[in-house]
Structures are given as structure tokens and as C-alpha cells.
Write a protein that holds these residues in place. Structure first.
Motif, mmCIF file in Angstrom:
data_model
loop_
_atom_site.group_PDB
_atom_site.id
_atom_site.type_symbol
_atom_site.label_atom_id
_atom_site.label_comp_id
_atom_site.label_asym_id
_atom_site.label_seq_id
_atom_site.Cartn_x
_atom_site.Cartn_y
_atom_site.Cartn_z
ATOM 1 N N TYR A 44 -38.210 -6.916 8.377
ATOM 2 C CA TYR A 44 -37.868 -6.984 6.948
ATOM 3 C C TYR A 44 -36.224 -6.954 7.178
ATOM 4 C CZ TYR A 44 -36.339 -5.788 2.433
ATOM 5 O OH TYR A 44 -35.707 -5.871 0.822
ATOM 6 N N ASP A 45 -35.649 -6.054 7.903
ATOM 7 C CA ASP A 45 -34.282 -5.969 7.710
ATOM 8 C C ASP A 45 -33.600 -6.980 8.745
ATOM 9 O OD1 ASP A 45 -34.298 -3.425 6.703
ATOM 10 O OD2 ASP A 45 -34.259 -2.089 8.548
ATOM 11 N N LEU A 46 -34.134 -7.492 9.610
ATOM 12 C CA LEU A 46 -33.551 -8.917 10.280
ATOM 13 C C LEU A 46 -33.681 -9.910 9.229
ATOM 14 C CD1 LEU A 46 -35.448 -8.458 13.920
ATOM 15 C CD2 LEU A 46 -32.972 -8.264 13.368
ATOM 16 N N TYR A 47 -34.674 -10.224 8.830
ATOM 17 C CA TYR A 47 -34.935 -11.286 7.697
ATOM 18 C C TYR A 47 -33.733 -11.298 6.655
ATOM 19 C CZ TYR A 47 -36.966 -15.163 5.079
ATOM 20 O OH TYR A 47 -37.397 -16.209 4.631
ATOM 21 N N ARG A 48 -33.478 -9.940 6.122
ATOM 22 C CA ARG A 48 -32.640 -9.698 4.910
ATOM 23 C C ARG A 48 -31.360 -10.229 5.649
ATOM 24 N NH1 ARG A 48 -32.154 -4.445 1.326
ATOM 25 N NH2 ARG A 48 -30.763 -5.020 -0.171
ATOM 26 N N LEU A 49 -30.861 -9.649 6.771
ATOM 27 C CA LEU A 49 -29.596 -9.820 7.191
ATOM 28 C C LEU A 49 -29.514 -11.537 7.266
ATOM 29 C CD1 LEU A 49 -29.229 -7.453 10.132
ATOM 30 C CD2 LEU A 49 -27.784 -7.438 8.153
ATOM 31 N N GLN A 50 -30.443 -12.263 7.686
ATOM 32 C CA GLN A 50 -30.124 -13.666 7.796
ATOM 33 C C GLN A 50 -30.198 -14.479 6.607
ATOM 34 O OE1 GLN A 50 -32.363 -15.801 10.693
ATOM 35 N NE2 GLN A 50 -32.164 -14.331 12.327
ATOM 36 N N TYR A 51 -30.994 -13.972 5.449
ATOM 37 C CA TYR A 51 -31.185 -14.687 4.314
ATOM 38 C C TYR A 51 -30.794 -13.546 3.009
ATOM 39 C CZ TYR A 51 -33.869 -17.754 7.199
ATOM 40 O OH TYR A 51 -34.123 -18.599 8.292
ATOM 41 N N LYS A 52 -29.716 -13.037 3.197
ATOM 42 C CA LYS A 52 -29.397 -11.910 2.006
ATOM 43 C C LYS A 52 -28.888 -12.521 0.821
ATOM 44 C CE LYS A 52 -24.398 -11.791 3.986
ATOM 45 N NZ LYS A 52 -23.473 -10.988 4.543
ATOM 46 N N ASP A 53 -28.645 -14.065 0.891
ATOM 47 C CA ASP A 53 -28.346 -14.380 -0.519
ATOM 48 C C ASP A 53 -29.456 -14.679 -1.209
ATOM 49 O OD1 ASP A 53 -25.678 -14.323 0.327
ATOM 50 O OD2 ASP A 53 -25.598 -16.246 0.904
ATOM 51 N N ASP A 54 -30.782 -14.692 -0.677
ATOM 52 C CA ASP A 54 -31.882 -15.296 -1.129
ATOM 53 C C ASP A 54 -32.685 -13.960 -1.448
ATOM 54 O OD1 ASP A 54 -31.433 -17.838 -0.849
ATOM 55 O OD2 ASP A 54 -32.568 -17.773 1.455
ATOM 56 N N PHE A 55 -32.185 -12.947 -1.584
ATOM 57 C CA PHE A 55 -32.734 -11.624 -1.892
ATOM 58 C C PHE A 55 -32.178 -10.996 -3.351
ATOM 59 C CE2 PHE A 55 -34.405 -11.564 2.448
ATOM 60 C CZ PHE A 55 -35.625 -10.958 2.252
ATOM 61 N N SER A 56 -33.141 -10.511 -4.157
ATOM 62 C CA SER A 56 -32.685 -9.806 -5.380
ATOM 63 C C SER A 56 -32.123 -8.408 -4.756
ATOM 64 C CB SER A 56 -33.821 -9.582 -6.309
ATOM 65 O OG SER A 56 -33.404 -8.765 -7.257
ATOM 66 N N ILE A 57 -30.991 -8.059 -5.423
ATOM 67 C CA ILE A 57 -30.589 -6.498 -5.044
ATOM 68 C C ILE A 57 -31.364 -5.696 -5.559
ATOM 69 C CG2 ILE A 57 -28.561 -5.041 -5.325
ATOM 70 C CD1 ILE A 57 -26.880 -7.362 -5.657
ATOM 71 N N ASP A 58 -32.163 -5.651 -6.580
ATOM 72 C CA ASP A 58 -33.011 -4.871 -7.068
ATOM 73 C C ASP A 58 -34.344 -4.647 -6.534
ATOM 74 O OD1 ASP A 58 -30.780 -4.084 -8.838
ATOM 75 O OD2 ASP A 58 -31.743 -5.622 -10.296
ATOM 76 N N ASP A 59 -35.169 -5.647 -6.466
ATOM 77 C CA ASP A 59 -36.684 -5.689 -6.149
ATOM 78 C C ASP A 59 -36.902 -5.932 -4.827
ATOM 79 O OD1 ASP A 59 -37.335 -8.543 -8.016
ATOM 80 O OD2 ASP A 59 -36.323 -8.508 -6.210
ATOM 81 N N ASN A 60 -35.837 -6.484 -3.838
ATOM 82 C CA ASN A 60 -36.131 -6.984 -2.332
ATOM 83 C C ASN A 60 -37.340 -7.975 -2.282
ATOM 84 O OD1 ASN A 60 -34.012 -5.047 -1.347
ATOM 85 N ND2 ASN A 60 -35.440 -3.560 -1.115
#
Length: 701
Positions: free
Chosen positions: A682-698
Motif C-alpha cells: 500500500y505504501d509503495l503504491y501510494r508513493l507512485q500514485y499519490k495524486d490518485d488518492f484521497s487524503i482522507d479515506d485512502n
């Protein structure tokens, strides 16, 4: 064996064990070598015969004018002689050779004085020009020649009469000239056949050694190449084998020629004149001392030259291979200076070698000249006094010159032998290196895999106790698409190498179809696993051969079919020569994307049961990636596939994703399962696609 970096550990000047091993390669060709030795014996005989023939011509014919002759009545001579004025004249030397009696009262001598020839009754050994010629005291027209106070009767000869006495000499000279010519021709023929046969045999031996080294290197595991630089290995296969070639040609067989020559010269010189021979041999101790000093000096310098030459080869290989990086970072000047220093070190060592040779050879020449001077001094005086014939003196000078040549060559052969010992030690270091990855006694040669892969508590380290994988366990079921993710150094590529058994693990088991891979024939194992690496290696040749890789049963239709399948056909068909387009070294004229597509075609052409993609899409542009993503779904269908990738977008379709961290399995699951866990993936994915995540609900938007 230590690794090949250890250039300083050179062989002894002579090692009997190494020599036995070198001779074992020559054993299959012993008949050729024996013939070469026999031919060398004949070549040596032809060389030794030449000065002796000239000696015979000088003493028995050219300078025989002053040789005393025994006179006989016609038909009373025991051997054929020269008929002149109802008498027959036979040279005393011919009678002595046949051990026939000589009557001193009937001796005559031919003399030349002031361009006139005289037949003198008596044996006169003085120079004819120093004699006094007077008329006959009795006034009958006869002549007398005074030698000291002793008068000798003499007869003036006309040119035609003189020629009658020399007629046999001229015939003998013609025969000797013909024999000399025949010997030269025979020597040339023997030498040509011997050189050709010896060099053919030597090249054949080196061919076999080089084949064995290359085959052995191919069998080595990747850990061997991790420790040994390519430049040094190339030096072993190319340069060091050539040094062995010199040993087989210059030392192994031609050594006998030097021995034959020395023995032959000693025998001939002793037979001609023992005193003169012993005087000639007085210079030998000086030669031996000079040779011993030379050997000791050149040994150290030679070792230094070899070390620095190896450094040049390694540096060249490294810099030429990395030339693109050098240009990118503008390191041309720095690398040039580094190479210039290494090259200068080699140049300085070579100068030392040249200096020693430049000192040694003139030293030998001086000693040889002193030996010849002794012969001229002692032999010349005895020749003037008539004790030694001029032909003998000539032959001695000639043989003495030949005598020094083998001694000088033996010293050179010692240098070649030492070079061969050093080269053979390095070659045998490679050949004695046992395969790290060996087949068991009766390995299973499987023609097809179902595709199940299992790691059971696997521990692995490239270097002792520096664990790259720690207690790794997982199962990949047949037909599954599996992906490994993790940071650099997590152990992803190591797992790929272990599945192919490029390395052996220290602990645990790796199973394919429930069979330990150590019990599977490693060649059949690798044939059933297709790999596409991040850094695609293309061989010099053409496009189709880089797909086929010399597997002749892969037809041209199959090549085109797999190329179309992986979307490579379109760019190949646009090349000037289509599938026959030449490929330069390492595919330098092709783009990274094109090389990657060829690698896909290559892997698919072999129809593997297990497909491994090691960062296979990392060098691909966006347009080409779309083509490959389309091909990947086709490639993995019906076969087990394993992908290693940093770009998580390429592995989301995988049945199972295994997350590695510092050599340990941290998470296993599919894409959605791992995102739900909120762990490392999840952390790796978030680093690569951080712009596609909601800050609130992940959650993905």
C-alpha cells in the motif's frame, strides 16, 4: 583457486606438474611431433654438412696445389691418379686415407711462383713466392728451386699441363657443388615440411585447449563471473593460449634441433682437431654465466610486464563497455589519464625488458667474437705453419658461429618456457575451478513443466553470511501470474536467478513440480524457463538469429509468428533488410524498446513453460509499453509467469503479488488484497500514485 585478479601469483620458471599437463594435450599428436623431431634431425644434418663440404673443397681441391704427390710408373699406381709424361701422380693424402705405403724418395709437389707453375721433385711446404728459382747448373735447360740451402729439381709447366694436374680437382669441385646444392634443396624441403607439420600440430593443440577453456567457462556459474573480470578471462582464452602455442613450437620440438646441433658440432670439431675444439669450448663458461644472469633478470621483469598487460586488458574492456556512461558524464579526460598511467606503466616495464635483451645479445656477440678471435689467433698461426689445413680453420670458424646460435636460442626458449608456465598456471586455474552448479549423478531431464514453483525456507547469500534471502517461503501454482515487488536490494532478482539455478542456495529447498531443482538436469531446467531481462543482450549477427539463437528447428515462419505476437514485426519489417538486418555489437543500433521487443520474441520462440520478466518493461516508452502490455496477456496465457517490476501498473493483473523487504517475504496477495491490508505494498503504491488518492479515506478516486 583464488580469483583471477591475482596476477602476481605467477608460476615457477619450470613446473614439472604443469609440463605434464601441457604434454597431455600433445599426446594425441605424438606421431606428428615424432615426425617433426626426425625431420629436424635431417635439417640439422643438412646444416652441419655445408661447412664440412666447403672444408673438403678447400683442403682437398682448391688449396691442393701444394699437396705432395707420389709418382708411379703407368699402371703401377694402387689407385687412380693423374697421368703426366708417362708417369702417374697420386696425392699422398689419398694414399694415407687408404693406409697405403708412401715412398718419400718419389714425392713431387706443385708450386706457383709469380704466375708460373712448377713441378718440383720433393716435398716443399714453404710459400713458393719466398723460394729462389735458378737455372740448371749443368746447363741442360733444367730448373732448380732453392728451399733454404737445399736445391730441388723443377719443371716449368704450361697452362695446359697445369690444368691436367687440376682436372680431377675441378671434377671433384663440380661434384661437391652439386652435392651442396642438393643438400640445400633437401634442407629446404625437410624444413618446410617440419615447420608446416609442427605449426599445424601446435595450432591444433591450442585449438583444443581454447575450446576446452571456453566450454569450461560456459559451464561456470554466475558467481564465477561476479568475481572474475571479463578482460582477464579474455586474456586467458586469447593471449595465454598463444603463449602456449609458442611453447609447443619453439620449445617442445625445436629444442631437439638445438641439442642435435650442439652435439653434431662438438663431434665434428673434435674429429677435425681436438686442440682447436677444446680451445673453442673455453668460452662456454662465460656464455653460461651470462645466460644465468639474463634468466634471473628477465624473470622479474617479465612478471611485471605480464601483470601490467593484464591491467591494460581489464581497463580496456571496462572502458569500452562503459563508453556510453563515459560520454554521458564527460569523463573522457579522466579515463584517458587513468589509461595513460596504466599504459605508461606497461611501457616502462617493456623498456626494462628491452634493455635487458639489448644488453644480453651484444654480450653474447662479444663472447662469440672472442671465441672466433682465439680460433683465428691459434688456428691461423698453425695454418701458416702447415700444422692445420686452411679448410679446417674455415670450418671451425663456421661451426663456432653455429655453436653459439643454439645457446642463444636456448636462452630465448627458457624465456618462452617461463612465459608458458605462467600462462598455463592461469589457464589451469580456470580449468581446475570446479563447477559450482553441478548436475546430480542421475539428473531428471524433464521435457515439460506443469509450472508449480515452491520455495521452502530458502536462505541465500552471494558472500558468506551476508544473507540476501532469509527464510523465504512461497508457492506459485501452475498457470499463475506472480509478481515480486520491493525496494532495490530486496532480493527480487536473486529469486529469479535461483529459480534458474544460476546460483545454489545455502539452506532450504526450491521445488518445481514438487521436484528439488538440484535433481533436475540444469540444462533442461533452463530450456523450459524463458527469461526477459531488463538489460537485453543481443549478439552480433542479424535479427532472425538473435530470435532463434542458433536453434535450427525454429523456422522462419515461427520467428515471424512470435514477432507479430509480441508486436515486434512492425518495426522489424520497416528495417532495410527486414529479418536479415545486421545487428551490431550488443544491439547498439536498436532502441531500448526495440531490443526489449526482440527479447520477448526470443523468449516466446522457445515456448517456455515458465516465463520470467525481470524488470522487462522498465526501459520501454509509453507507446511501446502499450504494445507490450497487450502482448503480455497473450504471453502468460497457459503458462506460469513471474514478473519483477518497480512500476506497479504493470503487475496489477497478477494473480499473486509477493512483497519483499531486506530478503524477507512481508506480504502475499493480489493487488486489491494488499491495498486493503494497508501495509508495505500500500505504501509503495501510494508513493507512485499519490495524486490518485484521497487524503482522507485512502481509497482510489
Amino acid at each position: 583457486m583464488g580469483n583471477i585478479h591475482e596476477e602476481e601469483k605467477l608460476a615457477k620458471s619450470y613446473d614439472s606438474d604443469l609440463m605434464k599437463r601441457l604434454l597431455s594435450y600433445a599426446k594425441p599428436y605424438w606421431k606428428y611431433l615424432l615426425i617433426s623431431v626426425l625431420l629436424l634431425m635431417f635439417v640439422t644434418l643438412t646444416e652441419l654438412a655445408r661447412p664440412y663440404i666447403i672444408k673438403i673443397a678447400i683442403d682437398n681441391n682448391i688449396s691442393s696445389i701444394n699437396q705432395p704427390m707420389q709418382v708411379y710408373d703407368i699402371n703401377e699406381s694402387p689407385i687412380d691418379g693423374i697421368e703426366f709424361q708417362d708417369k702417374e701422380y697420386v696425392r699422398v693424402s689419398r694414399l694415407e686415407d687408404k693406409q697405403l705405403p708412401v715412398n718419400e724418395s718419389n714425392i713431387y709437389t706443385l708450386l706457383k711462383n709469380n704466375d708460373n707453375y712448377y713441378l718440383v721433385k720433393g716435398n716443399i711446404t714453404e710459400d713458393a713466392n719466398d723460394l729462389e728459382i735458378i737455372g740448371d747448373e749443368e746447363g741442360n735447360g733444367g730448373l732448380r728451386i732453392l728451399s733454404g740451402e737445399i736445391p730441388y729439381n723443377a719443371t716449368l709447366l704450361s697452362d695446359s699441363q697445369y690444368n691436367e694436374f687440376r682436372e680431377d680437382d675441378i671434377k671433384d669441385l663440380n661434384i661437391l657443388a652439386l652435392i651442396y646444392f642438393i643438400i640445400i634443396v633437401l634442407g629446404f624441403i625437410f624444413n618446410y615440411v617440419q615447420v608446416y607439420l609442427l605449426n599445424y600440430t601446435s595450432k591444433k593443440i591450442i585449438y583444443n585447449i581454447r575450446q576446452e577453456i571456453f566450454s569450461h567457462i560456459q559451464d561456470m556459474s554466475l558467481s564465477f563471473f561476479d568475481k572474475n573480470p571479463v578482460g582477464r578471462l579474455v586474456t586467458r582464452v586469447a593471449n595465454d593460449t598463444e603463449k602456449l602455442s609458442e611453447m609447443y613450437t619453439e620449445v617442445l620440438v625445436n629444442f631437439f634441433k638445438d641439442i642435435f646441433m650442439l652435439i653434431g658440432i662438438v663431434i665434428i670439431m673434435m674429429q677435425m682437431n681436438i686442440k682447436l675444439a677444446l680451445m673453442s669450448f673455453t668460452v662456454i663458461p662465460f656464455i653460461l654465466i651470462a645466460s644465468a644472469i639474463f634468466r634471473r633478470k628477465i624473470r622479474n621483469v617479465y612478471r611485471l610486464v605480464r601483470i601490467r598487460l593484464a591491467k591494460i586488458n581489464s581497463t580496456l574492456n571496462e572502458n569500452i563497455t562503459g563508453m556510453k556512461t563515459i560520454h554521458i558524464f564527460s569523463k573522457e579526460d579522466k579515463k584517458f589519464k587513468e589509461f595513460d598511467n596504466i599504459n605508461r606503466d606497461y611501457f616502462d616495464a617493456s623498456k626494462q625488458e628491452v634493455k635487458i635483451f639489448a644488453l644480453f645479445r651484444p654480450s653474447i656477440e662479444i663472447i662469440r667474437s672472442l671465441g672466433i678471435a682465439l680460433i683465428v689467433y691459434y688456428g691461423g698461426g698453425n695454418t701458416i705453419s702447415g700444422v692445420i689445413e686452411f679448410g679446417v680453420l674455415f670450418a671451425f670458424i663456421n661451426y663456432l658461429q653455429k655453436f653459439f646460435q643454439p645457446i642463444m636460442e636456448l636462452t630465448q626458449k627458457f624465456n618462452i618456457l617461463q612465459s608458458a608456465m605462467a600462462s598455463s598456471e592461469r589457464i589451469f586455474q580456470i580449468l581446475d575451478k570446479k563447477e559450482d552448479i553441478k548436475n546430480t549423478h542421475s539428473p531428471k531431464a524433464l521435457e515439460k513443466f506443469n509450472g508449480k514453483i515452491e520455495f521452502k525456507n530458502v536462505w541465500f547469500a552471494y558472500e558468506k553470511d551476508n544473507w540476501v534471502l532469509k527464510n523465504v517461503s512461497f508457492i506459485i501454482n501452475p498457470g499463475e501470474a506472480i509478481a515480486f515487488v520491493g525496494a532495490t536490494g530486496a532480493g527480487k532478482s536473486s529469486i529469479i536467478s535461483l529459480i534458474n539455478r544460476f546460483y545454489d542456495i545455502q539452506k532450504g529447498e526450491i521445488l518445481i513440480d514438487d521436484i528439488n531443482i538440484k535433481h533436475i538436469d540444469k540444462y533442461s531446467l533452463r530450456r523450459r524457463i524463458g527469461i526477459v531481462l531488463q538489460d537485453v543482450f543481443l549478439f552480433t549477427g542479424d535479427i532472425k538469429e538473435n530470435i532463434r539463437l542458433n536453434k535450427e528447428d525454429i523456422t522462419m515462419d515461427q520467428i515471424k509468428k512470435v514477432s507479430k505476437y509480441v508486436n515486434a514485426h512492425s518495426f522489424i519489417s520497416n528495417l532495410p533488410q527486414d529479418y536479415d538486418e545486421p545487428v551490431m555489437e550488443r544491439g547498439s543500433t536498436l532502441s531500448s524498446g526495440q531490443k526489449q521487443l526482440l527479447a520477448f520474441a526470443r523468449a516466446l520462440a522457445y515456448d517456455p513453460d515458465i516465463l520470467v520478466l525481470d524488470e522487462a518493461t522498465s526501459n520501454i516508452d509509453t507507446e511501446t509499453e502499450a504494445l507490450i502490455q497487450d502482448a503480455l496477456l497473450k504471453l502468460i496465457k497457459g503458462r506460469t509467469s513471474i514478473a519483477v517490476a518497480h512500476r506497479l501498473s504493470t503487475i496489477q493483473h497478477s494473480n499473486k503479488i509477493i512483497v519483499l523487504h531486506k530478503g524477507e517475504v512481508k506480504e502475499i496477495g493480489n493487488h486489491n488484497e494488499l491495498l486493503d491490508q494497508g501495509g508495505m505494498y500500500y505504501d509503495l503504491y501510494r508513493l507512485q500514485y499519490k495524486d490518485d488518492f484521497s487524503i482522507d479515506d485512502n481509497n482510489l478516486l
